[in-house]
Structures are given as C-alpha cells and as structure tokens.
Write a protein that holds these residues in place. Structure first.
Motif, PDB file in Angstrom:
ATOM      1  N   ALA A   5      60.478  74.809 -20.549  1.00 20.48           N
ATOM      2  CA  ALA A   5      59.246  75.546 -20.288  1.00 20.48           C
ATOM      3  C   ALA A   5      59.202  76.770 -21.189  1.00 20.48           C
ATOM      4  O   ALA A   5      60.150  77.565 -21.228  1.00 20.48           O
ATOM      5  CB  ALA A   5      59.166  75.951 -18.817  1.00 20.48           C
ATOM      6  N   ARG A   6      58.089  76.907 -21.921  1.00 22.07           N
ATOM      7  CA  ARG A   6      57.985  77.956 -22.919  1.00 22.07           C
ATOM      8  C   ARG A   6      58.116  79.351 -22.312  1.00 22.07           C
ATOM      9  O   ARG A   6      58.694  80.248 -22.930  1.00 22.07           O
ATOM     10  CB  ARG A   6      56.657  77.832 -23.661  1.00 22.07           C
ATOM     11  N   HIS A   7      57.591  79.565 -21.129  1.00 23.44           N
ATOM     12  CA  HIS A   7      57.523  80.903 -20.548  1.00 23.44           C
ATOM     13  C   HIS A   7      58.653  81.176 -19.554  1.00 23.44           C
ATOM     14  O   HIS A   7      58.600  82.168 -18.822  1.00 23.44           O
ATOM     15  CB  HIS A   7      56.170  81.108 -19.868  1.00 23.44           C
ATOM     16  N   MET A   8      59.652  80.304 -19.527  1.00 23.96           N
ATOM     17  CA  MET A   8      60.822  80.521 -18.674  1.00 23.96           C
ATOM     18  C   MET A   8      62.009  80.946 -19.534  1.00 23.96           C
ATOM     19  O   MET A   8      62.117  80.571 -20.707  1.00 23.96           O
ATOM     20  CB  MET A   8      61.171  79.235 -17.920  1.00 23.96           C
ATOM     21  N   LYS A   9      62.920  81.719 -18.948  1.00 23.97           N
ATOM     22  CA  LYS A   9      64.133  82.134 -19.653  1.00 23.97           C
ATOM     23  C   LYS A   9      65.180  81.038 -19.550  1.00 23.97           C
ATOM     24  O   LYS A   9      65.371  80.448 -18.479  1.00 23.97           O
ATOM     25  CB  LYS A   9      64.678  83.436 -19.068  1.00 23.97           C
ATOM     26  N   HIS A  10      65.853  80.793 -20.669  1.00 24.23           N
ATOM     27  CA  HIS A  10      66.816  79.694 -20.721  1.00 24.23           C
ATOM     28  C   HIS A  10      68.160  80.170 -21.260  1.00 24.23           C
ATOM     29  O   HIS A  10      68.254  81.166 -21.977  1.00 24.23           O
ATOM     30  CB  HIS A  10      66.280  78.574 -21.613  1.00 24.23           C
TER      31      HIS A  10
END
Length: 506
Positions: free
Chosen positions: A203-208
C-alpha cells in the motif's frame, strides 16, 4: 634555649634592619628560621612589601649574583630593596598571590582536571542511550557481531538480514526488482517472508519494513569467515544495520554506529569532545555550554508596581539609557486599543493586561500616533506589531553592537538555568551516554565524597559487584586511577562537601 651537650644552641634568625620599601618605615624585625611565619595586618600596612618586595626580592637578588657572568646575562637584574641590612637570608622562592579566574565556564572539575579524565572515561566506557526513547544504542564491529552470533550456540539456525526500508511509505517495486537481478531469493516485508519474484503488493500510503535475506546458515565451529562476509554484505546494503533472526527464537538488530533503531537517532562519535561544554561538538547550542542564560526579568522591568504607566512604571521604556520617545507612543497606542488605563497603579491592573504589555499581542498590529518632541505640529502615524517589552529588549540585546546598550539592558536581566539543557550544559546526545545509570553531568553534580564512592564503585569496592564489565575495567583502569587520585586529594584537604560542578569563581 636550654643547654645541649654542655653547649648553648642559638636560635637561627633572619635579621632585618631599616626596611623602607613602600609603606615600611625603617622597620626592624627578627624572624625565626625553619618555622611557618604568617604576616597579618590591614590592607596597605606593608605585608606584601615586607614578604615579596624586601625578603623575596633580596633572596632572589643574592641568588642571581651567585651565578656566573655568562648566566646572569640571560636573567633580569633585580634591584636591591630599600633596606639597611638583612642577615641569615637564603635564596628564596615565592608562591604568587592571585585570585581564581572569573571564567564562568571553569568549575571545580575542570580546574582539578577531574572533568577532563571523566570525559575520557565516558568516551571509552560509556553506554549510549537514545535521547528520545531511552533505549540502549548498540554499536559493534564486524568481529564483535560474529562473536554475538557464535554465542547463540552450535546447531542454531540463523538468518542474516539487511534492513533496506524501515518505517517508510511507498511501493518499492524498483528496489525489489533490483534485488532479484542481484541474485537474492528471499525478502521479509512487514514481518512476512516472501520469495523474490512473487507478487508483492504494498500500500502506497502505509509505512513498510523491507529486509533482504543475505544468508541462512547453521552455527558451528569454522563458520566465522562466512558469518563475517555475510554481515559485511548486510552492513553495506543497509548502511550500517544488520538483523540476526534465530529460527524459532528472538531476533537482534545491530548497528555499526550508535544508532537508535527505533527512532533513527545517531550519535556521530564517541569522543571526549562531545562531553565538553567548552566545545561546539558538546555544548548545548542554546546556552553555548554555560548552563544559564541572561533573560529579561519582569520584576526588574516593573520594579515599582505602585507607579502608573504614565509615571514610568515600565522602567526600561521610561529610562533614557534604554528608551526612545517612540516607545511612549507605542505604549499609549497599545493601552488605548486594549483598554488598559495609563493612570492606575500597575498593581491594580489585571494579570492579563500586564502580561500583554510584557509579552506582546502576537501578530496583532496597532496604529501608533507619534508627535514630535520638538515640532508639536508634526505627527507620524504607523502600524506596529507590538512584540512586548521583554521580547523587544531581548531582540535589541542580541542585535546591538553597542557595548553601552548591552550593559544598559543587562541591568534588567537575570541569569536563569537554560531551559533546553536544564542547566546541564551539554547536548542531549552527550547526556544520553551513561555509566552505571548516570550521565556525566549527574556525576559532576555530586559532592567530592559521593563522587569518590561512585568512582571506586565502578570497579567494585568493599565487596560490592563492579559496575563496569571486565573489558571496560581494563580500558578504564588508568583513567580511574587519575580520577581517584585527584578526588582523594580533595578529600584529604577537607573539601569533601563541595560539588564538582561548582563554579571556580565561588
């Protein structure tokens, strides 16, 4: 004197006749030799004239005259003191009378060099902690990391991972493709293991968190070389971080630098200079290592609250040294806009009104009408953002190049502990390095007696367990010897009650 072996023992003396140096008026004096003699008296009575200008001066002159003509040409000639005669005087030395320097940075710890050795001790044996979260920071060399892995024991299955992304947003398709091209096969994303090449949707807007598996191996004798190579590869890819994951057990994150893996805070170096409040590398940037700041004191700005504003209750704006006619006009405009009476004593004003005058009204502008003192028919009107008396004075104090103006404003300032370092003088990174749970300024805040107990307890004292590890004891042994020797001297002369951070001028 009584008889000794049938002979009378004569007392040895220094005989002074007709001393007239400075305030001395034909002084005749016999001084016993081989005894401690103290001269006392009022200021100007001639104590120094007798001790230094007469006795010491004559002793030094006789010593120089005893040297060869060749040696004397390299030494300053000393005039004979104004005295008729001095008998029984040997070549003399003098300990110069002087006061302690007034440098506000000097403390008991610095003048005794205890603090210099403590800085070295903390640089060599201190344990860094994160200034934000308080977690211990680990900084290890590759051989030390290999040792940590081998301690897990023979037969342990271990994965070595390189943390590439830590708590950042994005999809990272290109990064995953590059790993596949380099030949890596496994990656851990947000705690879950994937085969590289499989579809990994982020997910682009989640921190990974993304970690690539560098190696999987079994701990056994002879594996050290392979371990070191894999660790070096991981450190290179992740810019100094490596993760050990024990199969079915815990995992460990190590760093080549003192970095908090949770907050990302890094201590750039562990050197003595980061513990120096006289160095820009260690000093608190707000107070520049003084531990205190000069701030405008409201009690000095309004010293007499029985006065009204029109009577000059705000003294700096009514006093010629720090005032201009503009300030009176600004004060009237602010008072008029906010309904603050100019003819009532300040003590009868509301607290909010006094605070507004002292600390300003933010970005709110007031219309100021200023009438020329010399040309009453000339009036200027201008918009003014009222910053408050205190902020106005502090801004002028920082920007002025006039020593006179700085001195005038300092009349309304007091020294207060720095809010940023809380009076501890050092940057947060230096204060986060601990030995035995204490940072360096906590130790200097101890009395000499308490600091002695702390220093002797680091290596174990009176049967107590040592605070330092055996390795750190070896590193710190000579440093501790120097610290303990200086503390012991202060104890022996009865100064066990003073603190090491006490300013030298006191």
């Amino acid at each position: 004197m009584g008889p000794t072996n049938g002979r009378v023992r004569r007392e040895r003396k220094i005989v002074i006749r007709g001393a007239r140096e400075h305030n001395l008026k034909d002084l005749n004096l016999d001084i016993p030799r081989d005894k401690l003699i103290v001269f006392t008296g009022l200021s100007g009575s001639g104590k120094s004239s007798l001790a230094f200008d007469t006795l010491y001066g004559e002793g030094q002159r006789r010593y120089i005259e005893s040297l060869s003509a060749y040696a004397r040409q390299f030494m300053d000639q000393i005039d004979k003191p104004d005295v008729d005669s001095i008998e029984g005087l040997s070549p003399t030395i003098a300990i110069e009378q002087k006061t302690v320097g007034k440098n506000p940075r000097s403390t008991v710890g610095t003048v005794t060099e205890i603090y210099d050795h403590m800085r070295l001790l903390y640089a060599r044996a201190g344990v860094p902690h994160c200034p934000s979260c308080g977690q211990e920071m680990n900084a290890l060399t590759v051989p030390q990391m290999v040792e940590r892995a081998m301690v897990l024991g023979t037969g342990t299955n271990l994965q070595i991972l390189a943390p590439l992304v830590r708590g950042r947003k994005g999809v990272y398709r290109k990064e995953l493709e590059d790993l596949e091209k380099k030949g890596y096969t496994r990656v851990r994303v947000d705690g879950r293991m994937y085969e590289i090449g499989a579809e990994i949707v982020l997910a682009r807007h989640m921190k990974h968190n993304i970690e690539v598996v560098i190696d999987r191996l079994l701990i056994k004798p002879g594996i050290e070389r392979r371990l070191a190579d894999s660790i070096e590869t991981a450190l290179m890819m992740s810019k100094g971080l490596v993760t050990f994951q024990e199969e079915g057990g815990p995992e460990f994150l190590f760093s080549q630098e003192f970095t908090c893996v949770a907050c990302g805070v890094t201590i750039p170096e562990m050197a003595p200079r980061i513990f120096s409040f006289n160095s820009p590398y260690g000093a608190c940037p707000e107070c520049t290592g003084l531990g205190t700041k000069l701030v405008v004191d409201p009690e000095l700005v309004i010293p007499d609250r029985d006065l009204t504003l029109s009577q000059g209750a705000i003294y700096p704006w009514a006093h010629a040294g720090t005032s201009t006619p503009w300030y009176g006009s600004i004060l009237e405009a602010v008072a008029s806009k906010h309904g603050i009476p100019m003819d009532k004593p300040v003590k009868s004003l509301k607290k909010e009104q006094v605070d507004l005058l002292l600390h300003g009204a933010g970005t709110e502008a007031v219309m100021v009408r200023h009438r020329s003192r010399h040309h009453h028919d000339r009036v200027w009107e201008f918009q003014e953002n009222f910053e408050g008396v205190i902020q106005n004075m502090e801004r002028r104090y920082q920007k002025t190049e006039s020593e006179y103006m700085r001195a005038e404003i300092e009349r309304y300032m007091t020294s207060q502990p720095c809010l940023r370092c809380e009076g501890k003088r050092l940057k947060p990174e230096a204060l986060s390095v601990l030995i035995g749970g204490r940072h360096i300024m906590a130790v200097t805040g101890m009395s000499v007696a308490a600091a002695w107990d702390w220093a002797t307890g680091l290596a174990g004292a009176n049967g107590a367990a040592p605070i330092l590890s055996p390795r750190d004891q070896t590193i710190a042994s000579q440093i501790l010897k120097e610290i303990q020797g200086r503390l012991k001297f202060l104890l022996d002369i009865g100064l066990e009650y003073i603190t090491l951070d006490r300013t030298a001028g006191t």
